[in-house]
Design an enzyme around this catalytic site. Structure first.
Site, PDB file in Angstrom:
ATOM      1  CE1 TYR A 149      -3.588   2.267   0.192  1.00  0.00           C
ATOM      2  CE2 TYR A 149      -2.755   3.043   2.366  1.00  0.00           C
ATOM      3  CZ  TYR A 149      -3.664   3.081   1.364  1.00  0.00           C
ATOM      4  OH  TYR A 149      -4.617   4.273   1.305  1.00  0.00           O
ATOM      5  CE  LYS A 153      -3.901   5.380  -1.883  1.00  0.00           C
ATOM      6  NZ  LYS A 153      -4.918   6.198  -2.780  1.00  0.00           N
TER       7      LYS A 153
END
Length: 268
Positions: A149, A153
């Protein structure tokens, strides 16, 4: 539309506008006088002539391009693009296989690329215009068990800065917001699947120095600032909306809650 707003006459496209941060931003921009088109996997009901909904999965380039073109055809322009689509992933590097890496990057990073690429000619034509990408606090602060993740991002933030540089002469600004753990349906599902909902929520709340989850409306306010045409000197910024995770030291002996009283810190 509301008279006198700087958003009057401006058209915003919000990818992922059906729920969570995206939906809060839809409500805010409509209230501020913008016309708002939602791109999401499902059509949502709309009851305003200034609110449209288009079915588009950001992993489908053809669907994204068709939806963006439909917005431009209906309203004649696109001034603002907000990318609020995202999926999570937990685990260390060895816990996520190649297929999961491909899927998360396809949604979080390439999905952002697809919407920007489709909207860019319209944004340049409408200059000055802007793009706001929803990243995450993990892009600026190392969180445990979030390798995949974080990579997705972090790439969104790096891409945002690169595009801000590339398109200075085109009059298109690019910025990002980096929320902390935010009260959204995704977090609700995460809590619902936990063995101990109360303990899990306490741990999530403790990540933020103010001891609570960030609200979707707080993130929408930050997005609205970055999208505001009066913010013409704000470009290439990753704006943290995380109560200070990336910049504040919080004593392990306690933290201050929103009422101003000291409470025991909970381990993140």
């Amino acid at each position: 539309m509301n008279g006198g707003s700087v958003f009057d006459g401006r058209v915003a496209v919000i990818a992922g506008g059906a729920s969570g941060i995206g939906a809060a931003t839809v409500r805010r921009l409509l209230r501020d006088g913008a016309r708002v088109a939602v791109l999401d996997r499902d059509i949502i009901p709309t009851d305003s002539p200034d609110h449209r909904s288009y079915r588009a999965d950001v992993t489908d380039r053809t669907a994204v391009e068709a939806a963006i073109d439909a917005v431009a055809e209906e309203w004649g322009r696109i001034d603002i693009l907000i990318n609020s689509v995202g999926i999570g992933a937990a685990g260390r590097l060895v816990d996520n296989d190649d297929d999961e890496w491909r899927h998360v990057l396809d949604v979080n990073l390439l999905g952002t690329v697809r919407t920007i690429r489709a909207a860019l000619p319209h944004l340049i034509a409408a200059r000055p215009s802007c793009v706001v990408n929803v990243a995450s606090a993990v892009a600026t602060t190392g969180f445990p068990n979030r390798s995949l993740y974080t990579a997705s991002k972090g790439a969104v933030v790096a891409l945002t800065r690169a595009l801000a540089s590339d398109h200075l002469a085109d009059g298109v600004r690019f910025n990002a917001v980096c929320p902390g753990t935010t009260e959204t349906p995704w977090i609700g599902r995460l809590l619902g699947a936990a063995e101990d909902t109360v303990a899990e929520r306490a741990a999530l709340e403790a990540r933020q120095p103010h001891g609570r989850l960030v609200s979707a409306e707080e993130v929408a306010d930050a997005i609205t600032y970055l999208a505001n045409p009066l913010a013409g000197s704000t470009n290439g910024v990753a704006l943290s909306v995380d109560a200070g995770i990336h910049s504040l030291y919080v004593s392990p002996r306690g933290r201050v809650d929103v009422a101003g009283t000291t409470t025991l810190a909970t381990t993140q």
